[in-house]
Design an enzyme around this catalytic site. Structure first.
Site, PDB file in Angstrom:
ATOM      1  N   LYS A  83      -2.195  -0.351  16.504  1.00 50.85           N
ATOM      2  CA  LYS A  83      -2.894   0.284  15.715  1.00 50.85           C
ATOM      3  C   LYS A  83      -3.958   1.169  16.238  1.00 50.85           C
ATOM      4  O   LYS A  83      -4.468   2.172  15.868  1.00 50.85           O
ATOM      5  CB  LYS A  83      -3.776  -0.843  14.664  1.00 50.85           C
ATOM      6  CG  LYS A  83      -2.744  -1.561  13.704  1.00 50.85           C
ATOM      7  CD  LYS A  83      -2.137  -0.334  12.807  1.00 50.85           C
ATOM      8  CE  LYS A  83      -1.312  -1.229  11.643  1.00 50.85           C
ATOM      9  NZ  LYS A  83      -0.852  -0.094  10.748  1.00 50.85           N
ATOM     10  N   TYR A  89      -0.898  -6.209  18.190  1.00 49.43           N
ATOM     11  CA  TYR A  89      -0.978  -5.533  16.984  1.00 49.43           C
ATOM     12  C   TYR A  89      -2.181  -4.482  17.237  1.00 49.43           C
ATOM     13  O   TYR A  89      -2.067  -3.471  16.668  1.00 49.43           O
ATOM     14  CB  TYR A  89      -1.396  -6.723  15.853  1.00 49.43           C
ATOM     15  CG  TYR A  89      -1.681  -5.786  14.533  1.00 49.43           C
ATOM     16  CD1 TYR A  89      -0.790  -5.326  13.880  1.00 49.43           C
ATOM     17  CD2 TYR A  89      -3.172  -5.891  13.961  1.00 49.43           C
ATOM     18  CE1 TYR A  89      -1.101  -4.780  12.649  1.00 49.43           C
ATOM     19  CE2 TYR A  89      -3.139  -5.504  12.541  1.00 49.43           C
ATOM     20  CZ  TYR A  89      -2.385  -4.755  12.174  1.00 49.43           C
ATOM     21  OH  TYR A  89      -2.642  -4.186  10.867  1.00 49.43           O
ATOM     22  N   ILE A 134       0.814  -1.208  -0.131  1.00 49.27           N
ATOM     23  CA  ILE A 134       0.021  -0.129  -0.091  1.00 49.27           C
ATOM     24  C   ILE A 134       1.007   1.056  -0.007  1.00 49.27           C
ATOM     25  O   ILE A 134       0.365   2.366  -0.832  1.00 49.27           O
ATOM     26  CB  ILE A 134      -0.977  -0.064   1.421  1.00 49.27           C
ATOM     27  CG1 ILE A 134      -1.982  -1.204   1.036  1.00 49.27           C
ATOM     28  CG2 ILE A 134      -1.538   1.400   1.447  1.00 49.27           C
ATOM     29  CD1 ILE A 134      -3.170  -1.253   2.400  1.00 49.27           C
ATOM     30  N   THR A 174      -1.761  -7.477   0.760  1.00 50.30           N
ATOM     31  CA  THR A 174      -0.484  -6.798   0.722  1.00 50.30           C
ATOM     32  C   THR A 174       0.640  -7.895   1.194  1.00 50.30           C
ATOM     33  O   THR A 174       0.109  -8.667   1.499  1.00 50.30           O
ATOM     34  CB  THR A 174      -0.251  -5.555   1.389  1.00 50.30           C
ATOM     35  OG1 THR A 174      -0.375  -5.938   2.777  1.00 50.30           O
ATOM     36  CG2 THR A 174      -1.404  -4.704   1.221  1.00 50.30           C
TER      37      THR A 174
END
Length: 315
Positions: free
Chosen positions: A180, A176, A26, A213
Site C-alpha cells: 500500500k 500488505y 468499495i 468490505t
C-alpha cells in the site's frame, strides 16, 4: 474544504471509467456512483459470475446506466495485456482509471502467475502494468485521472528493496503495508512524471478509512489469522467502520472533484482519518521520498516489462 458528498458528483456523460475490483465492495460502490453520474463504466475483475451479479446490482441502483464487465486478473501480466488490448479495441479514450482491486494480509506467502509476492504483485505491480498499458487511452481523454487506492497502513510500510518479494522474510501485515505504500508512491511519482513529460494526467490517491468490505475475506479471515487478532479486528470494525458505499467517498472525490489536486492523498476528516467526509489526508514521510519512488518505478518497470514509453496522444 467544505463537506463533500456523493450528491456533489459532477455530470460524467460522455466519459469512460475503468474500475478494477469493481465487482464487489468499495470498487462496486465506486462504479455504481460513476455510472449513476452518467459515465460509461467498465468493471474489471477475475470472476465472471460476480461480474454478472455486480452488473445486476448497478442496474438496479443506476437504471439506464452503461456498465460492462471485462475479465482481468491483476496477478497475471498476460491477463493485463489482454484486457488492455480489448479496451483499446472498443474505446477511443479512458477518462478515469480507479486502481482499487487488492488483497490484504495473506497469512502465508503466495505468488502471482509471474512469481511476484502476491500482495505486492496485485496491489502494486499489477496496477503499475495496467496503468502503463492504458496510458495511450488515458492521454486521449481531455482531462484524464488515475486514482490509486491505498490504505492508512501505508504509514507503517517500508519498501525493502533487498527483499522486495519477501523471499527471505515474510510477514502478512508487513507485506500488505509495503504494497500500500508502493501504491501511494506510484501515484505521486506518476504525477511527477506526467508533469515532466507533459502526459496531461492527474494522478492522485485515496484511502477509504475503515470500511466494511469483503477485503477481510480475501485476506486474513480466509487463511487462519489468529483468533484473538480476528476478534480484535471484528470489534474495531463494529466500532469504527462504515459501509462500502460510504467508504467510496474519498475515491469518488479524487476521481471527479474539480478541487482534487494531482499528487495528493484524500481520506477522511474525523477520528484519525477512520471516519468522516472526504478530506486531504496525511502522507507518511517515506511516501514522499522521491529517490525511493524513482527506484521503485524503475524496478517495477523492469519486473513488469512496462516502460510507459508508448504514450503518444492520438487526436
Amino acid at each position: 474544504m467544505t463537506v463533500w458528498t456523493e450528491r456533489d458528483l459532477p455530470p460524467l456523460h460522455g466519459k469512460c471509467a475503468v474500475v478494477t475490483g469493481g465487482t464487489s465492495g468499495i470498487g462496486r460502490a465506486t462504479a455504481t456512483a460513476l455510472a449513476a453520474a452518467g459515465a460509461a463504466v467498465i468493471l474489471a475483475g477475475r470472476n465472471a459470475a460476480r461480474g454478472a451479479e455486480a452488473l445486476a446490482v448497478i442496474a438496479e441502483h443506476a437504471p439506464g446506466s452503461s456498465v460492462d464487465f471485462e475479465a482481468l486478473d491483476l496477478a497475471d501480466l498476460a491477463s493485463i495485456a489482454d484486457f488492455a488490448a480489448r479496451i483499446a479495441a472498443r474505446q477511443h479514450a479512458v477518462d478515469i482509471l480507479v486502481n482499487d482491486a487488492g488483497v490484504m494480509a495473506l497469512p502465508q506467502r503466495r505468488t502471482t502467475a509471474d512469481g511476484f509476492e502476491r500482495q505486492f504483485g496485485i496491489n502494486h505491480l499489477g496496477h503499475f502494468a495496467l496503468t502503463a498499458r492504458l496510458l495511450p487511452l488515458l492521454r486521449r481523454a481531455p482531462a484524464p485521472r488515475v486514482v490509486g487506492v491505498t490504505s492508512l497502513s501505508h504509514r507503517s510500510g517500508r519498501i525493502d528493496f533487498e527483499d522486495l518479494q519477501a523471499e527471505r522474510h515474510y510477514g502478512p501485515w508487513r507485506a500488505y503495508s509495503q504494497s500500500k505504500l508502493a501504491v501511494l508512491m506510484f501515484a505521486l511519482e506518476l504525477q511527477r512524471r506526467s508533469d515532466a513529460a507533459q502526459w496531461g494526467l492527474t494522478s492522485l490517491a485515496a484511502h477509504p478509512g475503515w470500511a466494511l468490505t469483503n477485503l477481510f475475506s480475501n485476506g486474513p479471515a480466509s487463511e487462519g489469522t489468529p483468533s484473538a487478532l480476528m476478534r480484535l479486528m471484528r470489534l474495531g470494525t463494529r466500532v469504527f467502520s462504515h459501509s462500502a458505499v460510504h467508504g467510496a467517498g474519498p475515491i469518488l472525490f479524487a476521481a471527479t472533484s474539480p478541487t482534487a489536486r494531482g499528487g495528493c492523498l484524500y481520506g477522511r476528516s474525523w477520528l484519525w482519518e477512520l471516519r468522516g467526509p472526504p478530506a486531504p489526508a496525511r502522507i507518511a514521510p517515506q511516501a514522499r521520498d522521491e529517490r525511493a519512488a524513482a527506484r521503485l518505478w524503475e524496478v517495477s518497470s523492469r519486473l513488469t516489462s512496462q516502460a510507459f514509453g508508448c504514450a503518444d496522444r492520438r487526436e
